[in-house]
Scaffold this motif. Structure first.
Motif, PDB file in Angstrom:
ATOM      1  N   ARG A 160       0.834  -1.210   0.000  1.00  0.00           N
ATOM      2  CA  ARG A 160       0.000   0.000   0.000  1.00  0.00           C
ATOM      3  C   ARG A 160       0.866   1.256   0.000  1.00  0.00           C
ATOM      4  O   ARG A 160       0.554   2.235  -0.685  1.00  0.00           O
ATOM      5  CB  ARG A 160      -0.954  -0.012   1.191  1.00  0.00           C
ATOM      6  N   ASP A 161       1.979   1.227   0.756  1.00  0.00           N
ATOM      7  CA  ASP A 161       2.896   2.369   0.762  1.00  0.00           C
ATOM      8  C   ASP A 161       3.491   2.591  -0.629  1.00  0.00           C
ATOM      9  O   ASP A 161       3.588   3.727  -1.100  1.00  0.00           O
ATOM     10  CB  ASP A 161       4.020   2.159   1.784  1.00  0.00           C
ATOM     11  N   ARG A 162       3.888   1.501  -1.292  1.00  0.00           N
ATOM     12  CA  ARG A 162       4.415   1.603  -2.660  1.00  0.00           C
ATOM     13  C   ARG A 162       3.384   2.198  -3.602  1.00  0.00           C
ATOM     14  O   ARG A 162       3.698   3.050  -4.446  1.00  0.00           O
ATOM     15  CB  ARG A 162       4.830   0.221  -3.180  1.00  0.00           C
ATOM     16  N   LEU A 163       2.143   1.723  -3.474  1.00  0.00           N
ATOM     17  CA  LEU A 163       1.072   2.234  -4.341  1.00  0.00           C
ATOM     18  C   LEU A 163       0.826   3.714  -4.085  1.00  0.00           C
ATOM     19  O   LEU A 163       0.654   4.490  -5.031  1.00  0.00           O
ATOM     20  CB  LEU A 163      -0.210   1.422  -4.139  1.00  0.00           C
ATOM     21  N   ARG A 164       0.809   4.106  -2.820  1.00  0.00           N
ATOM     22  CA  ARG A 164       0.581   5.511  -2.472  1.00  0.00           C
ATOM     23  C   ARG A 164       1.672   6.391  -3.084  1.00  0.00           C
ATOM     24  O   ARG A 164       1.391   7.427  -3.686  1.00  0.00           O
ATOM     25  CB  ARG A 164       0.552   5.681  -0.960  1.00  0.00           C
ATOM     26  N   LYS A 165       2.941   5.963  -2.955  1.00  0.00           N
ATOM     27  CA  LYS A 165       4.048   6.729  -3.528  1.00  0.00           C
ATOM     28  C   LYS A 165       3.943   6.789  -5.050  1.00  0.00           C
ATOM     29  O   LYS A 165       4.166   7.832  -5.657  1.00  0.00           O
ATOM     30  CB  LYS A 165       5.387   6.111  -3.114  1.00  0.00           C
ATOM     31  N   CYS A 166       3.608   5.667  -5.651  1.00  0.00           N
ATOM     32  CA  CYS A 166       3.465   5.612  -7.108  1.00  0.00           C
ATOM     33  C   CYS A 166       2.378   6.576  -7.582  1.00  0.00           C
ATOM     34  O   CYS A 166       2.580   7.350  -8.517  1.00  0.00           O
ATOM     35  CB  CYS A 166       3.148   4.178  -7.533  1.00  0.00           C
ATOM     36  N   VAL A 167       1.225   6.556  -6.911  1.00  0.00           N
ATOM     37  CA  VAL A 167       0.116   7.442  -7.285  1.00  0.00           C
ATOM     38  C   VAL A 167       0.538   8.896  -7.120  1.00  0.00           C
ATOM     39  O   VAL A 167       0.300   9.729  -8.001  1.00  0.00           O
ATOM     40  CB  VAL A 167      -1.148   7.127  -6.457  1.00  0.00           C
ATOM     41  N   ASP A 168       1.183   9.217  -6.003  1.00  0.00           N
ATOM     42  CA  ASP A 168       1.617  10.594  -5.772  1.00  0.00           C
ATOM     43  C   ASP A 168       2.605  11.038  -6.845  1.00  0.00           C
ATOM     44  O   ASP A 168       2.517  12.168  -7.344  1.00  0.00           O
ATOM     45  CB  ASP A 168       2.252  10.726  -4.391  1.00  0.00           C
ATOM     46  N   GLN A 169       3.560  10.164  -7.210  1.00  0.00           N
ATOM     47  CA  GLN A 169       4.534  10.530  -8.245  1.00  0.00           C
ATOM     48  C   GLN A 169       3.862  10.755  -9.591  1.00  0.00           C
ATOM     49  O   GLN A 169       4.162  11.731 -10.284  1.00  0.00           O
ATOM     50  CB  GLN A 169       5.601   9.431  -8.368  1.00  0.00           C
ATOM     51  N   LYS A 170       2.952   9.858  -9.960  1.00  0.00           N
ATOM     52  CA  LYS A 170       2.244  10.036 -11.236  1.00  0.00           C
ATOM     53  C   LYS A 170       1.412  11.306 -11.217  1.00  0.00           C
ATOM     54  O   LYS A 170       1.326  12.019 -12.211  1.00  0.00           O
ATOM     55  CB  LYS A 170       1.362   8.819 -11.530  1.00  0.00           C
ATOM     56  N   HIS A 171       0.796  11.585 -10.084  1.00  0.00           N
ATOM     57  CA  HIS A 171      -0.038  12.774  -9.946  1.00  0.00           C
ATOM     58  C   HIS A 171       0.813  14.041 -10.114  1.00  0.00           C
ATOM     59  O   HIS A 171       0.421  14.972 -10.807  1.00  0.00           O
ATOM     60  CB  HIS A 171      -0.740  12.756  -8.594  1.00  0.00           C
ATOM     61  N   LEU A 172       1.981  14.053  -9.492  1.00  0.00           N
ATOM     62  CA  LEU A 172       2.882  15.206  -9.619  1.00  0.00           C
ATOM     63  C   LEU A 172       3.410  15.340 -11.040  1.00  0.00           C
ATOM     64  O   LEU A 172       3.523  16.456 -11.571  1.00  0.00           O
ATOM     65  CB  LEU A 172       4.052  15.078  -8.639  1.00  0.00           C
ATOM     66  N   LYS A 173       3.729  14.201 -11.670  1.00  0.00           N
ATOM     67  CA  LYS A 173       4.269  14.202 -13.028  1.00  0.00           C
ATOM     68  C   LYS A 173       3.275  14.772 -14.033  1.00  0.00           C
ATOM     69  O   LYS A 173       3.630  15.537 -14.916  1.00  0.00           O
ATOM     70  CB  LYS A 173       4.618  12.781 -13.449  1.00  0.00           C
ATOM     71  N   THR A 174       2.019  14.350 -13.903  1.00  0.00           N
ATOM     72  CA  THR A 174       1.012  14.797 -14.869  1.00  0.00           C
ATOM     73  C   THR A 174       0.559  16.206 -14.594  1.00  0.00           C
ATOM     74  O   THR A 174       0.042  16.879 -15.494  1.00  0.00           O
ATOM     75  CB  THR A 174      -0.224  13.877 -14.878  1.00  0.00           C
ATOM     76  N   GLY A 175       0.692  16.646 -13.345  1.00  0.00           N
ATOM     77  CA  GLY A 175       0.266  18.002 -12.995  1.00  0.00           C
ATOM     78  C   GLY A 175      -1.222  18.195 -13.107  1.00  0.00           C
ATOM     79  O   GLY A 175      -1.708  19.300 -13.151  1.00  0.00           O
ATOM     80  N   VAL A 176      -1.974  17.086 -13.173  1.00  0.00           N
ATOM     81  CA  VAL A 176      -3.429  17.171 -13.291  1.00  0.00           C
ATOM     82  C   VAL A 176      -4.007  17.291 -11.899  1.00  0.00           C
ATOM     83  O   VAL A 176      -3.651  16.572 -10.999  1.00  0.00           O
ATOM     84  CB  VAL A 176      -3.995  15.894 -13.973  1.00  0.00           C
ATOM     85  N   SER A 177      -4.908  18.225 -11.747  1.00  0.00           N
ATOM     86  CA  SER A 177      -5.576  18.356 -10.457  1.00  0.00           C
ATOM     87  C   SER A 177      -7.038  18.611 -10.642  1.00  0.00           C
ATOM     88  O   SER A 177      -7.540  18.735 -11.710  1.00  0.00           O
ATOM     89  CB  SER A 177      -4.956  19.474  -9.643  1.00  0.00           C
TER      90      SER A 177
END
Length: 177
Positions: A160-177
């Motif tokens: 779950r920690d890996r998934l959370r980090k992965c989601v956060d990184q993808k979210h930051l990369k795409t800059g979509v909010s």
């Protein structure tokens, strides 16, 4: 006697099913009485289905459905004007915008989560599958994969920690909010 649902109603129902949690959150934020809340939400569902032909698919459905909900909430509040705990139209509009924005962001995060889950392999993927697809508890998973329940719980926490980090990184990369 066989009844068939037309394609428009089928599409409206599919869209409504996806939008319903966000619309429900909006209605819940404004309508305090739970019985009234259920009635308003049912009125919104009917209004969404009945007015689906006016929906423009070039725009997010959730935002449109929240607009329909705003109208239903406005009708509800108009009937309740004598109550002291009633929001004014500006507050209702602000809540509608906020809920639509949150729903959009959560939709993006869910897409990222799906991508991240597909990147998990091996035993970690098996543990996720058993826990979340098969709805097994750590003790039952432990029996199945020859681990202790505590080891399963720790492994799931790491995944779950890996998934959370992965989601956060993808979210930051795409800059979509």
């Amino acid at each position: 006697m066989e009844k068939r649902v037309d394609e428009t109603t089928r599409q409206a129902t599919r869209q409504w099913t996806l939008a319903q949690p966000a619309v429900s959150a909006f209605v819940t934020s404004v309508v305090r009485d739970f019985r009234d809340r259920d009635d308003v939400l049912q009125d919104v569902a009917v209004a969404v289905i009945e007015s689906f032909d006016s929906y423009d698919p070039n725009f997010p459905f959730v935002a449109w459905a929240i607009g329909v909900a705003r109208n239903q909430v406005r009708l509800y509040l108009r009937e309740r004007r004598r109550d002291r705990l009633v929001f004014d139209d500006d507050t209702v509009a602000s809540l509608a915008i906020a809920v639509a924005e949150v729903a959009h962001e959560e939709s993006n995060r869910m897409e990222h989560l799906d991508d991240c889950i597909h990147s998990i392999e091996g035993r970690a993927r098996l543990l996720l599958k058993l826990r979340y697809k098969s709805d097994m508890k750590p003790a039952a998973i432990a029996d199945r994969v020859d681990m202790t329940a505590n080891a399963v719980a720790k492994a799931l926490q790491r995944v779950r920690d890996r998934l959370r980090k992965c989601v956060d990184q993808k979210h930051l990369k795409t800059g979509v909010s």
